[in-house]
Structure formats: C-alpha cells, structure tokens
Design a protein around this motif. Sequence first.
Motif, PDB file in Angstrom:
ATOM      1  N   THR A  38       2.146  19.030 -33.248  1.00  0.00           N
ATOM      2  CA  THR A  38       3.098  18.166 -32.554  1.00  0.00           C
ATOM      3  C   THR A  38       4.208  18.995 -31.931  1.00  0.00           C
ATOM      4  N   ASN A  39       4.708  18.518 -30.813  1.00  0.00           N
ATOM      5  CA  ASN A  39       5.916  19.112 -30.226  1.00  0.00           C
ATOM      6  C   ASN A  39       7.028  18.055 -30.221  1.00  0.00           C
ATOM      7  N   GLY A  40       6.853  17.035 -31.026  1.00  0.00           N
ATOM      8  CA  GLY A  40       7.864  15.992 -31.146  1.00  0.00           C
ATOM      9  C   GLY A  40       7.617  14.797 -30.247  1.00  0.00           C
ATOM     10  N   THR A  41       7.030  15.036 -29.101  1.00  0.00           N
ATOM     11  CA  THR A  41       6.739  13.935 -28.179  1.00  0.00           C
ATOM     12  C   THR A  41       5.235  13.728 -28.011  1.00  0.00           C
ATOM     13  N   GLU A  42       4.489  14.797 -28.134  1.00  0.00           N
ATOM     14  CA  GLU A  42       3.027  14.742 -28.040  1.00  0.00           C
ATOM     15  C   GLU A  42       2.472  15.136 -29.405  1.00  0.00           C
ATOM     16  N   HIS A  43       1.471  14.379 -29.871  1.00  0.00           N
ATOM     17  CA  HIS A  43       0.918  14.623 -31.199  1.00  0.00           C
ATOM     18  C   HIS A  43      -0.602  14.587 -31.095  1.00  0.00           C
ATOM     19  N   ARG A  44      -1.245  15.551 -31.697  1.00  0.00           N
ATOM     20  CA  ARG A  44      -2.708  15.561 -31.754  1.00  0.00           C
ATOM     21  C   ARG A  44      -3.130  15.786 -33.208  1.00  0.00           C
ATOM     22  N   ALA A  45      -3.875  14.822 -33.726  1.00  0.00           N
ATOM     23  CA  ALA A  45      -4.328  14.904 -35.112  1.00  0.00           C
ATOM     24  C   ALA A  45      -5.846  14.804 -35.145  1.00  0.00           C
ATOM     25  N   PHE A  46      -6.419  15.455 -36.154  1.00  0.00           N
ATOM     26  CA  PHE A  46      -7.868  15.524 -36.278  1.00  0.00           C
ATOM     27  C   PHE A  46      -8.272  15.369 -37.739  1.00  0.00           C
ATOM     28  N   CYS A  47      -9.424  14.763 -37.957  1.00  0.00           N
ATOM     29  CA  CYS A  47     -10.057  14.715 -39.264  1.00  0.00           C
ATOM     30  C   CYS A  47     -11.123  15.811 -39.262  1.00  0.00           C
ATOM     31  N   ILE A  48     -11.171  16.590 -40.325  1.00  0.00           N
ATOM     32  CA  ILE A  48     -12.122  17.700 -40.408  1.00  0.00           C
ATOM     33  C   ILE A  48     -13.190  17.383 -41.459  1.00  0.00           C
ATOM     34  N   ALA A  49     -13.509  16.132 -41.628  1.00  0.00           N
ATOM     35  CA  ALA A  49     -14.399  15.687 -42.703  1.00  0.00           C
ATOM     36  C   ALA A  49     -15.733  16.420 -42.737  1.00  0.00           C
ATOM     37  N   LYS A  50     -16.360  16.608 -41.616  1.00  0.00           N
ATOM     38  CA  LYS A  50     -17.690  17.251 -41.585  1.00  0.00           C
ATOM     39  C   LYS A  50     -17.621  18.651 -40.997  1.00  0.00           C
ATOM     40  N   GLY A  51     -16.453  19.263 -41.084  1.00  0.00           N
ATOM     41  CA  GLY A  51     -16.294  20.616 -40.578  1.00  0.00           C
ATOM     42  C   GLY A  51     -16.011  20.691 -39.087  1.00  0.00           C
ATOM     43  N   ILE A  52     -16.055  19.552 -38.412  1.00  0.00           N
ATOM     44  CA  ILE A  52     -15.806  19.497 -36.970  1.00  0.00           C
ATOM     45  C   ILE A  52     -14.561  18.651 -36.737  1.00  0.00           C
ATOM     46  N   PRO A  53     -13.574  19.161 -35.990  1.00  0.00           N
ATOM     47  CA  PRO A  53     -12.364  18.381 -35.749  1.00  0.00           C
ATOM     48  C   PRO A  53     -12.655  17.141 -34.892  1.00  0.00           C
ATOM     49  N   GLU A  54     -12.455  15.958 -35.484  1.00  0.00           N
ATOM     50  CA  GLU A  54     -12.614  14.691 -34.767  1.00  0.00           C
ATOM     51  C   GLU A  54     -11.233  14.114 -34.516  1.00  0.00           C
ATOM     52  N   PRO A  55     -10.847  13.877 -33.248  1.00  0.00           N
ATOM     53  CA  PRO A  55      -9.520  13.314 -32.970  1.00  0.00           C
ATOM     54  C   PRO A  55      -9.335  11.953 -33.653  1.00  0.00           C
ATOM     55  N   ILE A  56      -8.122  11.721 -34.152  1.00  0.00           N
ATOM     56  CA  ILE A  56      -7.789  10.424 -34.742  1.00  0.00           C
ATOM     57  C   ILE A  56      -6.559   9.867 -34.043  1.00  0.00           C
ATOM     58  N   ALA A  57      -6.511   8.555 -33.903  1.00  0.00           N
ATOM     59  CA  ALA A  57      -5.417   7.904 -33.181  1.00  0.00           C
ATOM     60  C   ALA A  57      -4.175   7.721 -34.038  1.00  0.00           C
ATOM     61  N   GLU A  58      -4.364   7.724 -35.360  1.00  0.00           N
ATOM     62  CA  GLU A  58      -3.248   7.483 -36.265  1.00  0.00           C
ATOM     63  C   GLU A  58      -3.448   8.303 -37.536  1.00  0.00           C
ATOM     64  N   LEU A  59      -2.354   8.755 -38.125  1.00  0.00           N
ATOM     65  CA  LEU A  59      -2.462   9.492 -39.385  1.00  0.00           C
ATOM     66  C   LEU A  59      -2.923   8.536 -40.479  1.00  0.00           C
ATOM     67  N   PRO A  60      -3.742   9.018 -41.420  1.00  0.00           N
ATOM     68  CA  PRO A  60      -4.243   8.140 -42.481  1.00  0.00           C
ATOM     69  C   PRO A  60      -3.153   7.798 -43.492  1.00  0.00           C
ATOM     70  N   GLU A  61      -3.376   6.734 -44.203  1.00  0.00           N
ATOM     71  CA  GLU A  61      -2.512   6.382 -45.338  1.00  0.00           C
ATOM     72  C   GLU A  61      -2.896   7.334 -46.472  1.00  0.00           C
ATOM     73  N   THR A  62      -2.012   7.546 -47.419  1.00  0.00           N
ATOM     74  CA  THR A  62      -2.330   8.471 -48.514  1.00  0.00           C
ATOM     75  C   THR A  62      -3.451   7.936 -49.390  1.00  0.00           C
ATOM     76  N   GLY A  63      -3.667   6.646 -49.397  1.00  0.00           N
ATOM     77  CA  GLY A  63      -4.744   6.080 -50.183  1.00  0.00           C
ATOM     78  C   GLY A  63      -6.096   6.231 -49.500  1.00  0.00           C
ATOM     79  N   SER A  64      -6.090   6.610 -48.213  1.00  0.00           N
ATOM     80  CA  SER A  64      -7.339   6.759 -47.458  1.00  0.00           C
ATOM     81  C   SER A  64      -8.055   8.016 -47.872  1.00  0.00           C
ATOM     82  N   SER A  65      -9.345   7.975 -47.780  1.00  0.00           N
ATOM     83  CA  SER A  65     -10.119   9.215 -47.946  1.00  0.00           C
ATOM     84  C   SER A  65     -11.026   9.346 -46.741  1.00  0.00           C
ATOM     85  N   ASN A  66     -11.536  10.542 -46.532  1.00  0.00           N
ATOM     86  CA  ASN A  66     -12.298  10.764 -45.306  1.00  0.00           C
ATOM     87  C   ASN A  66     -13.702  10.336 -45.419  1.00  0.00           C
TER      88      ASN A  66
END
Length: 147
Positions: free
Chosen positions: A119-147
């Motif tokens: 993040t640079n504060g205005t632009e944010h890029r997040a990814f899930c690395i569940a299968k070893g490949i970065p998959e973009p995600i639209a929102e950060l997971p809740e702490t109770g979430s698992s991949n």
Amino acid sequence: MTRIEYPPFDFRIKKENEKEWIFDEVRKQWVRLTPEEWVRQNILQYLLQVKKYPASLIAVEKEIALGELRKRFDILVYKEAKPWMIIECKEMNVPLSEATIRQILNYNITIRADYIMVTNGTEHRAFCIAKGIPEPIAELPETGSSN
C-alpha cells in the motif's frame, strides 16, 4: 485493487527538536512521523478498528533474514502463532509497481504468510497465496477466515 476505508482516529502527534513524532499504538512508543510512517499508522488503525485484528497479534518493523541480507518488514499479522499476513507500506508518492509486489513476495519466501499486501496509503493491492500463486483479493480477510 483492494478496498480500504480508513476509520477516523485521533492520532497523538508531537513536535520535538523541529521534528514530528507520532505515537504508535501497537509498539507503544513514539516514532518519527515520516510519509511512510503516516501510511503505516493509518493501515494499523484500519486493521485494529475495522478488521478487529488484535494488537497482540501484530508486529511492526521487525528484522528478517533473506539469505545473507537483513531486511525489515512493515507489518506482520500472526494467526495461530504463525505469520498470516505481511504488509509493505510505501510513501503516498511511491506508485505501486511490479517491483513493489516482488519485494513483498521476496520477504514472503522467508515468512510464508497466507496473505500479502502493498500500500502507498491511497492504492492497495492484496493477494492470497493459498496455493503458492498470488491471487488478488478485493478485501482483507477477517481474522476468523482461513484460506
């Protein structure tokens, strides 16, 4: 692009010796208020207030070894005593690029977190690395979430 709306927060800021300092609620100490620190503090408040990540599971600016190199990550969130999410913060004027994403992917070789974000504060890029490949995600997971 990942969506983040910062919550209102009354940051504690002081001026000392012509420099501005901000109180880091996670580290429980005053730190120099730089453009990158401003981004880091806003992201921390988002994690704490909006996502409800416990402060006790968040590490800020710790050193890691990447082979022979010593680097510092910005934010690391733990879950079940393991690294779960790593976040790299940049100044607002630093555009997020492939090189920025590569930097956090390199950190993650050692850390092995399930989620990464830049993040640079205005632009944010997040990814899930569940299968070893970065998959973009639209929102950060809740702490109770698992991949």
